[in-house]
Design an enzyme around this catalytic site. Structure first.
Site, PDB file in Angstrom:
ATOM      1  CG  LEU A  82      -1.960  -1.061   1.343  1.00  0.00           C
ATOM      2  CD1 LEU A  82      -2.554  -1.062   2.729  1.00  0.00           C
ATOM      3  CD2 LEU A  82      -3.031  -0.822   0.307  1.00  0.00           C
ATOM      4  CD  GLN A  84       7.820   0.649  -1.787  1.00  0.00           C
ATOM      5  OE1 GLN A  84       8.757  -0.051  -1.450  1.00  0.00           O
ATOM      6  NE2 GLN A  84       7.233   0.503  -2.933  1.00  0.00           N
ATOM      7  N   GLY A  85       8.194   3.339   2.831  1.00  0.00           N
ATOM      8  CA  GLY A  85       8.939   4.510   3.248  1.00  0.00           C
ATOM      9  C   GLY A  85      10.143   4.138   4.072  1.00  0.00           C
ATOM     10  CD  GLN A  87       9.207   4.020  11.568  1.00  0.00           C
ATOM     11  OE1 GLN A  87       8.051   3.587  11.498  1.00  0.00           O
ATOM     12  NE2 GLN A  87       9.719   4.455  12.674  1.00  0.00           N
ATOM     13  N   GLY A  88       9.453   1.280   6.723  1.00  0.00           N
ATOM     14  CA  GLY A  88       9.051  -0.047   6.300  1.00  0.00           C
ATOM     15  C   GLY A  88       7.907   0.003   5.314  1.00  0.00           C
ATOM     16  CB  VAL A  90       1.758  -0.304   4.905  1.00  0.00           C
ATOM     17  CG1 VAL A  90       0.340  -0.701   5.267  1.00  0.00           C
ATOM     18  CG2 VAL A  90       2.389   0.446   6.053  1.00  0.00           C
ATOM     19  CE  LYS A 104       5.012   1.242  10.801  1.00  0.00           C
ATOM     20  NZ  LYS A 104       4.629   2.422  11.568  1.00  0.00           N
ATOM     21  CG  ASP A 199       6.029  12.318  11.616  1.00  0.00           C
ATOM     22  OD1 ASP A 199       6.285  13.453  11.164  1.00  0.00           O
ATOM     23  OD2 ASP A 199       6.334  11.266  11.027  1.00  0.00           O
TER      24      ASP A 199
END
Ligand SMILES: *[C@@H]1O[C@H](CO)[C@@H](O)[C@H](O)[C@H]1NC(C)=O
Ligand SMILES: *[C@@H]1O[C@H](CO)[C@@H](O)[C@H](O)[C@H]1NC(C)=O
Length: 410
Positions: A82, A84-85, A87-88, A90, A104, A199
């Protein structure tokens, strides 16, 4: 002859026993591995934390097993991503009972990230608010801990602000409602649950099937009580939304969330991205400074989003812009609290409702356009459909703090 058959039978028997033994050892090893990960991932810490608090929380969070989630996400197939970034990733998944979820999965595991995961689990397990994304459970027996959330089909606020959608245009009424919902949730987090989000940004505000706002990603939030006394050494957050005071002092306060929320308000008003833009002049490269400067110079109506200009009333726009300006005050102490912000936005919304009510009677002779818009603003369910979850566009390419799209990923 006879003994020969017996011999081969014996051999077959031995082979079966040996095979069986290998299976048992394999199973044991697998179980040990899972236990090791569970331990390494802070499963015990989590159990302790959950049980030390409110007992009721333990039941709310489901512990999934790894096989279940592998199956649900088609072995974490690329097609299921769905977002990505940093941290990881999804993944979209479907549980055995047909429920659609978002899973996640962190990219790399080191001590710090595991702590973030556990932190997120503990915090979310304490929250029950309709404008906060719900954590359904987690899985700690894989090398990388997994978090399972409710699935929200309608993307992020950022998508609707920046890639305007013809089927669901972000009317002034919707902008007002969404910001009121987010402010209410933040006010709740601050005052009831003693949690800072840390955030807040438009990519962390998701929309559910009825386009109601829900705040996601508590990866770097921390309960006030545990954080009150010590200064954080690392500055977390997203460029463009970051409280300058926090940036200087490394001390995150509830007013730092207020600042980030002020940036979201400015984003909703102007339709501009909060990141540094080379298009703007030197002194106003971030949306916050650009917005403040324009307010000071009485140029608000030159920087408004076209949709806002089209269907917002002047008084309401000014009220929200003044509020945004106060949220963005460089001095944290001068900013309003989230509670005050929520109350003010609620006030503006009520004024709209009253106006709508009056217009119901005056519709014959009154300005029809305004009437249509106010109706639209209160029509929560919009019968349009959108494409599958698409990437909301990269808002920033800056360093390691990436704008995160869906549950902290983009
Ligand atoms: C967004 O919500 C509407 C209303 O419930 C729904 O019909 C639509 O399918 C949703 N969009 C997506 C992409 O699922
Ligand atoms: C911050 O708030 C104070 C008090 O309301 C006000 O006098 C000042 O001008 C504000 N500063 C900025 C930069 O908006």
């Amino acid at each position: 002859m006879y003994s020969c058959t017996g011999g081969s039978l014996g051999l077959i028997f031995l082979a079966i026993v040996a095979w069986w033994l290998v299976q048992v050892i394999k199973k044991r090893k697998n179980k040990k591995r899972k236990e090791k990960f569970l331990k390494q991932n802070g499963g015990l810490v989590l159990e302790q934390q959950l049980s030390s608090g409110d007992q009721a929380n333990v039941e709310k969070i489901k512990l999934f097993n790894s096989r279940e989630l592998e199956k649900a996400t088609d072995h974490f197939s690329i097609d299921r991503i769905l977002g990505q970034g940093g941290q990881g990733n999804v993944y979209k998944g479907m549980l055995m009972d047909g429920q659609i979820v978002a899973v996640k999965k962190s990219k790399i595991v080191n001590g710090g990230e595991v702590r973030q995961f556990i932190n997120e689990i503990v915090i979310l397990s304490q929250i029950n608010h309709r404008n906060v994304v719900k954590l359904l459970g987690c899985c700690l027996e894989t090398e990388i801990p997994l978090l399972v959330y409710e699935f929200l089909p309608n993307g992020t606020l950022s998508q609707y602000i920046h890639d305007q959608d013809e089927e669901f245009p972000l009317t002034w009424g919707t902008r007002l409602r969404v910001s009121t919902e987010v402010a209410g949730a933040l006010s709740y987090l601050h005052s009831t649950a003693s949690i800072y989000h840390r955030d807040i940004k438009s990519t962390n505000i998701l929309l559910d099937a009825k386009y109601r706002a829900k705040i996601a990603d508590f990866g770097i939030s921390r309960s006030i009580s545990t954080d009150q006394t010590h200064l954080t050494t690392q500055v977390h957050g997203t460029f463009g939304y970051l409280d300058p005071e926090y940036f200087q002092s490394s001390q995150f306060t509830e007013k730092s969330d207020v600042y980030s929320f002020g940036v979201v308000l400015a984003e909703l008003l102007t339709g501009q991205k909060p990141v540094i833009s080379m298009m703007r002049s030197q002194e106003s490269r971030s949306l916050a400074t650009h917005f403040l400067l324009s307010m000071e110079q009485n140029r608000l109506f030159y920087i408004l989003d076209a949709q806002v200009k089209k269907d917002g009333s002047k008084e309401e726009i000014i009220a929200v812009a003044n509020l945004a300006q106060r949220c963005l005050n460089l001095s944290g102490r001068k900013r309003p609290t989230m509670k005050e912000v929520a109350a003010e936005l609620e006030g503006v919304r009520l004024a709209v409702k009253d106006a709508d009510h009056v217009q119901q009677n005056l519709v014959e002779e009154e300005d029809v356009e305004t009437h249509e818009i106010t109706i639209e603003a209160y029509c929560d369910v919009v019968s349009t459909s959108h494409g599958p979850f698409t990437d909301g566009g990269t808002a920033s390419s800056s360093s390691d703090v990436q704008p995160l799209m869906f549950y902290n990923t983009q």
